[in-house]
Design a protein around this motif. Structure first.
Motif, PDB file in Angstrom:
ATOM      1  N   GLY A 109      -7.688   0.597  13.678  1.00 22.98           N
ATOM      2  CA  GLY A 109      -6.928   1.796  13.320  1.00 22.98           C
ATOM      3  C   GLY A 109      -6.633   1.801  11.831  1.00 22.98           C
ATOM      4  N   GLY A 110      -5.757   2.675  11.408  1.00 16.54           N
ATOM      5  CA  GLY A 110      -5.418   2.794   9.989  1.00 16.54           C
ATOM      6  C   GLY A 110      -3.966   2.454   9.725  1.00 16.54           C
ATOM      7  N   GLY A 111      -3.535   2.733   8.509  1.00 18.27           N
ATOM      8  CA  GLY A 111      -2.166   2.450   8.121  1.00 18.27           C
ATOM      9  C   GLY A 111      -1.170   3.278   8.920  1.00 18.27           C
ATOM     10  N   THR A 112      -1.540   4.508   9.219  1.00 20.55           N
ATOM     11  CA  THR A 112      -0.634   5.385   9.961  1.00 20.55           C
ATOM     12  C   THR A 112      -0.404   4.834  11.368  1.00 20.55           C
ATOM     13  N   LEU A 113      -1.465   4.289  11.964  1.00 19.62           N
ATOM     14  CA  LEU A 113      -1.300   3.653  13.273  1.00 19.62           C
ATOM     15  C   LEU A 113      -0.350   2.447  13.160  1.00 19.62           C
ATOM     16  N   ASP A 170       8.010  10.658   3.818  1.00 19.04           N
ATOM     17  CA  ASP A 170       8.093  11.863   4.660  1.00 19.04           C
ATOM     18  C   ASP A 170       7.393  11.621   5.995  1.00 19.04           C
ATOM     19  N   ARG A 171       6.233  10.967   5.911  1.00 19.79           N
ATOM     20  CA  ARG A 171       5.477  10.696   7.147  1.00 19.79           C
ATOM     21  C   ARG A 171       6.271   9.790   8.080  1.00 19.79           C
ATOM     22  N   MET A 172       6.881   8.766   7.510  1.00 18.82           N
ATOM     23  CA  MET A 172       7.682   7.835   8.324  1.00 18.82           C
ATOM     24  C   MET A 172       8.844   8.572   8.990  1.00 18.82           C
ATOM     25  N   VAL A 199      11.094   1.550   4.525  1.00 21.67           N
ATOM     26  CA  VAL A 199      10.835   1.753   3.093  1.00 21.67           C
ATOM     27  C   VAL A 199       9.342   1.600   2.845  1.00 21.67           C
ATOM     28  N   THR A 200       8.835   2.357   1.864  1.00 21.08           N
ATOM     29  CA  THR A 200       7.429   2.234   1.456  1.00 21.08           C
ATOM     30  C   THR A 200       7.388   1.308   0.244  1.00 21.08           C
ATOM     31  N   HIS A 201       6.634   0.228   0.347  1.00 20.66           N
ATOM     32  CA  HIS A 201       6.637  -0.753  -0.746  1.00 20.66           C
ATOM     33  C   HIS A 201       6.100  -0.110  -2.034  1.00 20.66           C
ATOM     34  N   ASP A 254       4.683   3.639  -2.981  1.00 21.43           N
ATOM     35  CA  ASP A 254       4.320   4.966  -2.514  1.00 21.43           C
ATOM     36  C   ASP A 254       3.078   5.417  -3.266  1.00 21.43           C
ATOM     37  N   THR A 255       2.000   5.575  -2.500  1.00 23.14           N
ATOM     38  CA  THR A 255       0.693   5.873  -3.076  1.00 23.14           C
ATOM     39  C   THR A 255       0.659   7.264  -3.684  1.00 23.14           C
ATOM     40  N   SER A 256       1.617   8.096  -3.321  1.00 27.20           N
ATOM     41  CA  SER A 256       1.631   9.448  -3.887  1.00 27.20           C
ATOM     42  C   SER A 256       2.261   9.472  -5.276  1.00 27.20           C
ATOM     43  N   VAL A 291       8.728  -2.256   6.603  1.00 33.36           N
ATOM     44  CA  VAL A 291       8.171  -2.025   5.270  1.00 33.36           C
ATOM     45  C   VAL A 291       6.720  -1.568   5.397  1.00 33.36           C
ATOM     46  N   ASP A 292       6.433  -0.373   4.845  1.00 32.90           N
ATOM     47  CA  ASP A 292       5.063   0.121   4.759  1.00 32.90           C
ATOM     48  C   ASP A 292       4.446  -0.481   3.496  1.00 32.90           C
ATOM     49  N   GLY A 293       3.600  -1.476   3.713  1.00 37.73           N
ATOM     50  CA  GLY A 293       2.969  -2.162   2.579  1.00 37.73           C
ATOM     51  C   GLY A 293       1.524  -1.741   2.383  1.00 37.73           C
ATOM     52  N   VAL A 294       1.162  -0.551   2.881  1.00 33.55           N
ATOM     53  CA  VAL A 294      -0.263  -0.191   2.913  1.00 33.55           C
ATOM     54  C   VAL A 294      -0.910  -0.241   1.528  1.00 33.55           C
ATOM     55  N   CYS A 295      -0.180   0.171   0.507  1.00 33.05           N
ATOM     56  CA  CYS A 295      -0.805   0.161  -0.822  1.00 33.05           C
ATOM     57  C   CYS A 295      -0.293  -1.012  -1.665  1.00 33.05           C
ATOM     58  N   ALA A 296       0.270  -2.021  -1.002  1.00 29.50           N
ATOM     59  CA  ALA A 296       0.945  -3.096  -1.735  1.00 29.50           C
ATOM     60  C   ALA A 296       0.490  -4.494  -1.332  1.00 29.50           C
ATOM     61  N   SER A 326      -6.533  -2.100   6.285  1.00 27.98           N
ATOM     62  CA  SER A 326      -7.567  -2.950   5.691  1.00 27.98           C
ATOM     63  C   SER A 326      -8.153  -2.416   4.393  1.00 27.98           C
ATOM     64  N   GLN A 327      -8.093  -1.100   4.169  1.00 25.45           N
ATOM     65  CA  GLN A 327      -8.883  -0.501   3.076  1.00 25.45           C
ATOM     66  C   GLN A 327      -8.190  -0.454   1.732  1.00 25.45           C
ATOM     67  N   LYS A 328      -6.997  -1.040   1.641  1.00 28.89           N
ATOM     68  CA  LYS A 328      -6.330  -1.013   0.336  1.00 28.89           C
ATOM     69  C   LYS A 328      -6.406  -2.416  -0.290  1.00 28.89           C
ATOM     70  N   ALA A 329      -5.316  -2.955  -0.817  1.00 27.14           N
ATOM     71  CA  ALA A 329      -5.435  -4.183  -1.608  1.00 27.14           C
ATOM     72  C   ALA A 329      -5.978  -5.378  -0.812  1.00 27.14           C
TER      73      ALA A 329
HETATM   74  C1  PLP Z   1      -2.831   4.964   2.733  1.00 27.10           C
HETATM   75  C2  PLP Z   1      -1.404   4.795   3.116  1.00 27.10           C
HETATM   76  C3  PLP Z   1      -0.948   5.039   4.419  1.00 27.10           C
HETATM   77  C4  PLP Z   1      -1.817   5.606   5.497  1.00 27.10           C
HETATM   78  O1  PLP Z   1      -2.892   4.782   5.811  1.00 27.10           O
HETATM   79  P1  PLP Z   1      -4.112   5.410   6.630  1.00 27.10           P
HETATM   80  O2  PLP Z   1      -5.029   4.230   6.804  1.00 27.10           O
HETATM   81  O3  PLP Z   1      -4.676   6.489   5.792  1.00 27.10           O
HETATM   82  O4  PLP Z   1      -3.577   5.908   7.916  1.00 27.10           O
HETATM   83  C5  PLP Z   1       0.382   4.806   4.713  1.00 27.10           C
HETATM   84  N1  PLP Z   1       1.227   4.377   3.771  1.00 27.10           N
HETATM   85  C6  PLP Z   1       0.835   4.135   2.500  1.00 27.10           C
HETATM   86  C7  PLP Z   1       1.816   3.641   1.500  1.00 27.10           C
HETATM   87  C8  PLP Z   1      -0.494   4.347   2.128  1.00 27.10           C
HETATM   88  O5  PLP Z   1      -0.891   4.112   0.884  1.00 27.10           O
END
Ligand code: PLP
Length: 377
Positions: free
Chosen positions: A56-60, A86-88, A129-131, A133-135, A158-163, A183-186
């Motif tokens: 799955g992805g980060g959102t999952l 916002d998503r969280m 908290v988002t570690h 924020d990719t935006s 903690v959402d560490g997806v981009c960290a 898996s697709q970030k750092a």
């Molecule tokens: C990319 C990202 C997500 C979402 O990950 P997906 O794999 O696109 O679902 C969530 N949180 C952060 C901080 C991201 O950078």
């Protein structure tokens, strides 16, 4: 050079391209067990923590954290620094959780004092908290969030997806309860895996839920499976993404010493910021909040969303803005994972952005910017 999916190393690409093995083959069991052990190291998690890997992805991964730690009727605080906050908040709301948000202007992040005050304002089950924020390219003070939460008996997500693997994080020392990434970030893999580590306290919370999570997202379903793989025993609940798990083991091994990897990301981020500044560009985040893993850069006067296209025409992919309030005012460049270890990627990117700026009518010191980066990496 977008902030994910990122470039992957040749070794990771080779592992991910292998023929899929059985989920109970000796080779896969070894890779799965080893990958789970390596996650503990990268997360700095203790032996009582539970790493989890699922296709799955980060959102999952966010959804898994939410539905295992919270249930309808709970109350949660979201420390919101942008798009993924916002998503969280929406995800928590869909779980029937009452959500309060500590918001800030794009490019800023709440202070530890503001977070403490917000946590004291109501009886929260959890804080999210988002570690990074990719935006907005903003790094939040995750250590304070986790420690303040722990002091108050509040769970931390903690959402560490981009960290993860690019920013300092210490699961055990800080007392975080769920730290998730993709898996697709750092981490440096193709997209396709959601990765989480849960604390013992998080597992206890799951045990006390009266509204169970959906079966496939349930930590309780997965715990015995993950424990079996870590003990190098075959197990089955739902077929894992076997090629990606092999690649995960390879990718986590390539990260090597986690402190050195984070220091490298910091060094690369400083170098890129020097380059942006030499090009006459300014960042969206406030100075000391800028992340290690990406830069969110304001377009200069007279330049707009045509810039990423002009950069692409020079062979480098960068991303446009993502924050809904100022999408057309900035662009984003990732500098994480494999590319953070490749000076040629960083220099090519700086040159492409500099030349594209010229093509868009903003003359810039391209050679100076490239030299500024080169001397710092
Ligand atoms: C990319 C990202 C997500 C979402 O990950 P997906 O794999 O696109 O679902 C969530 N949180 C952060 C901080 C991201 O950078």
């Amino acid at each position: 050079m977008i902030p994910g999916p990122i470039e992957i190393s040749p070794a990771v690409a080779e592992a991910a391209a292998a023929k899929p093995s059985s989920h109970v083959s000796a080779g896969l069991i070894e890779h799965f067990g080893s990958a789970l052990e390596r996650m503990r190291t990268v997360w700095k998690a203790g032996p009582e923590a539970q790493p989890m890997v699922i296709a799955g992805g980060g959102t999952l991964a966010m959804e898994i954290a939410v539905c295992n730690l919270l249930e309808p009727g709970d109350r949660a605080l979201v420390v919101n620094t942008g798009y993924f906050g916002d998503r969280m908040a929406e995800m928590l709301d869909r779980r029937g959780v009452s959500v309060d948000q500590l918001r800030c202007e794009p490019g800023q992040a709440p202070s530890a004092e503001q977070i403490a005050q917000a946590l004291d304002a109501a009886n929260y089950r959890a804080v999210a908290v988002t570690h990074v924020d990719t935006s907005t390219g903003v790094r939040a003070d995750v250590e304070s969030v986790c420690r303040l939460a722990r002091d108050r008996g509040v769970l931390s997500i903690v959402d560490g997806v981009c960290a993860t693997a690019g920013e300092r994080f210490e699961m055990q020392a800080w007392g975080a309860d769920a730290y998730l990434t993709a898996s697709q970030k750092a981490i440096g893999l193709p997209p396709g895996l959601a990765l989480l580590v849960f604390s013992a306290r998080a597992a206890e919370r799951r045990a006390s839920l009266t509204t169970k999570p959906p079966m496939t997202l349930d930590l309780h379903q997965w715990q015995p499976i993950l424990a079996a793989y870590e003990a190098r025993k075959p197990s089955y609940f739902s077929t894992p993404a076997t090629t990606l798990i092999k690649a995960l083991d390879v990718g986590l091994a390539e990260i090597g010493d986690i402190d050195a990897a984070v220091a490298r990301h910091q060094q690369v981020a400083d170098a890129m910021r020097e380059g942006w500044s030499t090009l006459g560009l300014s960042l969206l985040p406030e100075e000391d909040l800028a992340a290690n893993t990406l830069s969110a850069i304001r377009y200069p006067q007279g330049v707009g969303p045509e810039l990423p296209k002009a950069v692409a025409a020079r062979g480098v992919a960068v991303a446009g803005g993502l924050h809904p309030d100022l999408k057309t005012q900035y662009f984003r460049v990732g500098h994480m994972g494999y590319s953070a270890r490749r000076p040629d990627h960083l220099l090519t990117t700086m040159r492409a952005v500099g030349e594209a700026l010229g093509a868009c009518g903003h003359s810039a010191d391209v050679e100076g910017a490239v030299r500024a980066v080169a001397s710092r990496i």
